[in-house]
Design an enzyme around this catalytic site. Structure first.
Site, PDB file in Angstrom:
ATOM      1  N   CYS A   2       0.413  -1.273  -0.353  1.00  0.00           N
ATOM      2  CA  CYS A   2       0.022  -0.130  -0.054  1.00  0.00           C
ATOM      3  C   CYS A   2       1.093   1.087   0.183  1.00  0.00           C
ATOM      4  CB  CYS A   2      -0.821   0.611   1.610  1.00  0.00           C
ATOM      5  SG  CYS A   2      -2.419  -1.310   1.257  1.00  0.00           S
ATOM      6  N   ARG A  27       3.630  -0.707  -4.939  1.00  0.00           N
ATOM      7  CA  ARG A  27       3.686  -0.697  -3.623  1.00  0.00           C
ATOM      8  C   ARG A  27       1.972  -1.742  -3.363  1.00  0.00           C
ATOM      9  NH1 ARG A  27       6.928   1.512   0.496  1.00  0.00           N
ATOM     10  NH2 ARG A  27       5.047   0.900   1.576  1.00  0.00           N
ATOM     11  N   TRP A  75      -3.068  -2.798  -1.569  1.00  0.00           N
ATOM     12  CA  TRP A  75      -2.555  -4.088  -2.358  1.00  0.00           C
ATOM     13  C   TRP A  75      -2.691  -4.502  -0.469  1.00  0.00           C
ATOM     14  CZ3 TRP A  75      -0.471  -8.221   0.765  1.00  0.00           C
ATOM     15  CH2 TRP A  75       0.017  -9.461  -0.068  1.00  0.00           C
ATOM     16  N   ASN A 101      -1.535   2.035   6.402  1.00  0.00           N
ATOM     17  CA  ASN A 101      -0.280   0.958   5.364  1.00  0.00           C
ATOM     18  C   ASN A 101      -0.101  -0.228   6.395  1.00  0.00           C
ATOM     19  OD1 ASN A 101       1.490  -0.704   3.707  1.00  0.00           O
ATOM     20  ND2 ASN A 101       3.156   1.283   4.170  1.00  0.00           N
ATOM     21  N   GLY A 102      -1.078  -1.553   6.224  1.00  0.00           N
ATOM     22  CA  GLY A 102      -0.135  -2.470   7.186  1.00  0.00           C
ATOM     23  C   GLY A 102      -1.871  -3.120   7.451  1.00  0.00           C
ATOM     24  N   GLU A 489      17.259 -17.751  -8.490  1.00  0.00           N
ATOM     25  CA  GLU A 489      17.067 -16.167  -9.065  1.00  0.00           C
ATOM     26  C   GLU A 489      16.530 -16.685 -10.240  1.00  0.00           C
ATOM     27  OE1 GLU A 489      16.643 -13.832  -7.325  1.00  0.00           O
ATOM     28  OE2 GLU A 489      16.362 -12.057  -8.737  1.00  0.00           O
ATOM     29  N   LYS A 493      12.637 -14.854 -11.368  1.00  0.00           N
ATOM     30  CA  LYS A 493      12.186 -13.907 -11.744  1.00  0.00           C
ATOM     31  C   LYS A 493      11.180 -14.256 -13.741  1.00  0.00           C
ATOM     32  CE  LYS A 493      13.068 -11.260 -10.418  1.00  0.00           C
ATOM     33  NZ  LYS A 493      14.195 -11.327  -9.154  1.00  0.00           N
ATOM     34  N   GLU A 496       7.765 -14.576 -11.554  1.00  0.00           N
ATOM     35  CA  GLU A 496       6.668 -13.651 -10.845  1.00  0.00           C
ATOM     36  C   GLU A 496       6.053 -12.789 -12.780  1.00  0.00           C
ATOM     37  OE1 GLU A 496       9.276 -10.898  -7.617  1.00  0.00           O
ATOM     38  OE2 GLU A 496      10.744 -11.238  -9.210  1.00  0.00           O
ATOM     39  N   HIS A 512      17.620 -36.853  -8.168  1.00  0.00           N
ATOM     40  CA  HIS A 512      17.517 -37.483  -6.698  1.00  0.00           C
ATOM     41  C   HIS A 512      15.895 -36.699  -7.091  1.00  0.00           C
ATOM     42  CE1 HIS A 512      20.703 -38.214  -5.003  1.00  0.00           C
ATOM     43  NE2 HIS A 512      21.643 -37.473  -5.565  1.00  0.00           N
ATOM     44  N   LYS A 611       5.970  -3.526  -4.030  1.00  0.00           N
ATOM     45  CA  LYS A 611       7.129  -4.001  -4.110  1.00  0.00           C
ATOM     46  C   LYS A 611       8.054  -3.778  -3.125  1.00  0.00           C
ATOM     47  CE  LYS A 611      11.247  -2.587  -5.841  1.00  0.00           C
ATOM     48  NZ  LYS A 611      12.446  -3.989  -7.048  1.00  0.00           N
TER      49      LYS A 611
HETATM   50  O1  M6R Z   1      13.256  -4.692  -0.266  1.00  0.00           O
HETATM   51  P1  M6R Z   1      13.336  -6.513   0.031  1.00  0.00           P
HETATM   52  O2  M6R Z   1      14.528  -6.757  -0.873  1.00  0.00           O
HETATM   53  O3  M6R Z   1      13.509  -6.662   1.103  1.00  0.00           O
HETATM   54  O4  M6R Z   1      12.586  -7.287  -0.514  1.00  0.00           O
HETATM   55  C1  M6R Z   1      12.398  -8.732  -0.199  1.00  0.00           C
HETATM   56  C2  M6R Z   1      11.787  -9.183  -1.559  1.00  0.00           C
HETATM   57  O5  M6R Z   1      10.141  -8.835  -1.142  1.00  0.00           O
HETATM   58  C3  M6R Z   1      12.006  -8.961  -3.123  1.00  0.00           C
HETATM   59  O6  M6R Z   1      13.402  -9.361  -3.566  1.00  0.00           O
HETATM   60  C4  M6R Z   1      11.184  -9.336  -3.890  1.00  0.00           C
HETATM   61  O7  M6R Z   1      11.315 -11.169  -3.532  1.00  0.00           O
HETATM   62  C5  M6R Z   1      11.224  -9.063  -5.318  1.00  0.00           C
HETATM   63  N1  M6R Z   1       9.979  -9.040  -6.097  1.00  0.00           N
HETATM   64  C6  M6R Z   1      11.663 -10.271  -6.141  1.00  0.00           C
HETATM   65  O8  M6R Z   1      11.994  -9.689  -7.766  1.00  0.00           O
END
Ligand code: M6R
Length: 616
Positions: A2, A27, A75, A101-102, A489, A493, A496, A512, A611
């Site tokens: 948010c 956000r 969000w 927010n929260g 990673e 990517k 997501e 395995h 984010k």
């Molecule tokens: O702001 P942060 O680096 O603490 O965020 C951690 C994760 O939420 C963040 O890396 C998330 O996995 C991303 N969407 C990955 O691309």
């Protein structure tokens, strides 16, 4: 999660608030809403489901105008994605509006009490509870400040709240509880701004005051008065933020993610600037306040982070253990505190976070503090909560704002930050000679140029591969040792932003179980630079080919063997084995980006994600 924005001053509040929300949409983008006040027009509320563009369209049909207002991009946590659940929320009188927010963890209990008093609810959100509580308290106290203070005192959880009352049209009241929501207050001349994150207000001011946990701010056009929730006065001067608002704009790129991928050579140059002297073989991490004696004492490091930053932690383990010979354990921040960790003395917590606001990472730092263990933070967002509470000092990435939800430039910067930290620890502990440090630094200074080479040489190929594989339903990413986290990673990517199911696996573990997944439709990305484990990776590639998998290999320039086995080969320049992840991840970012584009996915704002994850 948010985004919240508030404004008071001579400008058109709608423009400032909507402009700010545009910068915060990463956000959350389930719905958006604003409340603007003008003496003649009264309180004008506009809300709409979906992206901010829907709200902008609504505002075109039904404009709102005034010099004070607030806005929110949501969000969803409590209650579905509907207009009625969109913020701002009003109390029963309709005179008080609130954005949050929260999460209000005890909202069911509070709502129960309000229902008993006959309060009628219109939404399913926890935020409406706050609006009604502030409303009832206002009618007892006659003061918005007192009403917000009284309400915050009854909430459990972590929240950032902004409230406005039509009977006090010259002020906004903001408050913060816990770690779930940052509140940045921007100080202008005869105008003030509130935002959950700085990019929202950097066009107007760089003088920012951050609210801390259990603080409340009364914001008028002329300034801000901060007190604790208990009522004690707080004196805090603004800090001047160096970020350039232009950096938070997309420029000529189609997406922020694309821009941020291509910004990596610049970001990696910036993180090194002023921190290394190659000739002398020295690393200067002035922001790290732990001295040599403290660094020598460290026996064990706990790296804690989430998502992509956790992958950076896995790479950091290899780098720091190799360079400084200190044991590193890597934990998901979201699991850390719940396993009641035994940290022991002479431990150091290393929090890694782009936003510096991830609530789980902040909680892990808190856990360390309660056990008397110092926390160092590798963090990008200047002035963020993690940066402020790190007792070893924040080690800033200086990557500039990262807006795309999928982290790219912050990730490679985190890897370089871990390398710098490893070298700094090595210097303090005497595990490397100065000549060895010089050699490492030489590799580091060449790195931004090598990332630029990878971008240049692989961009088109990644587009072609995306064209070939964008209909895939599954993908497998394999790597070993320091490139196993890069397999994770790469898979993250792809997942997501393109919504293709992808798994990262240590290549040696494939036999395995996951080998059962392989058939001639499965793209298998094999990360196989020429390092100590190269021969083993070659065997793993053979195993995939024997079962018909479609191998996309990441290989070192000059490798003539791997290309004969793989279906497609992307080359990266040679570098120090500990730095290969910085290069191998780049084509995986590009591949995911182009696959997502071809699938028509929303690259910068993938579904269900945000984010900064400021809720548990
Ligand atoms: O702001 P942060 O680096 O603490 O965020 C951690 C994760 O939420 C963040 O890396 C998330 O996995 C991303 N969407 C990955 O691309």
């Amino acid at each position: 999660m948010c985004g919240i924005v508030g404004y008071i001053g001579p400008r058109e509040a709608t423009e400032v608030v909507v402009g700010g929300l545009q910068r915060l949409e990463y956000r959350g983008y389930d719905s958006a809403g604003i409340a603007i006040f003008a003496p003649g027009a009264g309180l004008q509320l506009r809300r709409s489901v979906g992206k901010l563009s829907n709200l902008v369209a609504r505002l075109r049909e039904t404009p709102a105008s005034g010099n004070i207002g607030m806005g929110h991009t949501r969000w969803a946590t409590h209650g579905g994605v509907t207009e009625v659940n969109a913020h701002p929320h009003r109390d029963t009188s309709g005179e008080i509006v609130v954005i949050q927010n929260g999460i209000v963890e005890n909202y069911l209990e509070l709502k129960g009490r309000l229902l008993e008093q006959g309060v009628q609810f219109h939404s399913q959100t926890d935020t409406e509870v706050i609006a009604h509580m502030v409303g009832l308290a206002y009618h007892q106290t006659g003061s918005l400040e007192a009403a917000v203070r009284q309400t915050m005192g009854q909430l459990r959880g972590g929240n950032a709240v902004v409230a406005f009352c039509v009977r006090e049209p010259g002020r906004l009241v903001a408050a913060r509880l816990g770690n779930a929501g940052g509140v940045a207050i921007g100080v202008g001349e005869g105008e003030m701004f509130i935002a959950s994150d700085m990019p929202a207000i950097l066009d107007y001011t760089r003088d920012i005051i951050f609210l801390e946990d259990r603080e409340l701010a009364v914001v008028t056009a002329d300034g801000v008065q901060i007190t604790t929730l208990a009522g004690a006065a707080v004196q805090r001067a603004p800090i001047s933020v160096p970020w350039d608002p232009v950096a938070a704009a997309k420029g000529d790129y189609k997406h922020f993610m694309q821009k941020e991928i291509f910004e990596q050579p610049r970001a990696l140059t910036d993180i090194l600037r002023g921190r290394i002297d190659v000739e002398r073989g020295e690393v200067y991490l002035d922001d790290l306040t732990l001295d040599d004696a403290a660094l020598r004492k460290v026996e064990r490091i706990y790296a804690v982070a989430c998502g992509t930053a956790w992958h950076a932690g896995l790479v950091a383990k290899f780098v720091i253990e190799q360079l400084a010979r200190v044991r590193v354990e890597v934990d998901y921040a979201s699991e850390f505190r719940y396993r009641n960790p035994v940290l022991g003395k002479d431990a150091l917590l290393l929090a890694i976070s782009q936003s510096g606001e991830t609530v789980d990472t902040l909680a892990a730092m808190e856990e360390a503090r309660t056990q008397g263990v110092p926390a160092v933070a590798i963090v990008n967002a200047i002035g963020s909560q993690a940066a402020r509470v790190a007792d070893g000092g924040p080690l800033y990435l200086h990557a500039g704002p990262e807006i795309g939800v999928a982290s790219t430039k912050a990730f490679t910067s985190m890897l370089v930050a871990a390398y710098l930290l490893g070298l700094r620890l090595a210097a303090a502990r005497g595990t490397l000679t100065q000549a060895q440090v010089r050699e490492h630094l030489q590799h580091l200074v060449e790195l931004p140029g090598k990332v630029a080479e990878v971008l240049e040489s692989s961009a088109q190929q990644c587009e072609q591969l995306a064209e070939r594989f964008h209909h895939a339903t599954n993908a497998l990413y394999l790597g070993r040792q320091i490139n196993y986290p890069i397999a994770l990673e790469g898979a993250l990517k792809l997942k997501e932003i393109s919504y293709i199911h992808a798994e990262g696996y240590p290549a040696g573990e494939m036999k395995h179980g996951p080998v059962a997944l392989i058939d001639d439709t499965l793209p298998v990305v094999c990360i196989a630079p020429q390092d100590g484990i190269y021969e083993k990776m070659l065997s793993n590639v053979e195993q995939v080919k024997a079962r018909g998998g479609q191998v996309i290999a990441i290989a070192t320039v000059g490798d003539t063997v791997l290309p004969t086995k793989a279906d497609h080969t992307i080359f990266i320049p040679a570098t120090s084995p500990l730095l290969t992840p910085v290069l191998t991840v780049v084509p995986l970012q590009l591949f995911a980006y182009h696959v997502a584009l071809r699938r028509g996915a929303d690259v910068d704002q993938p579904r269900n994600l945000a984010k900064s994850v400021t809720v548990e």
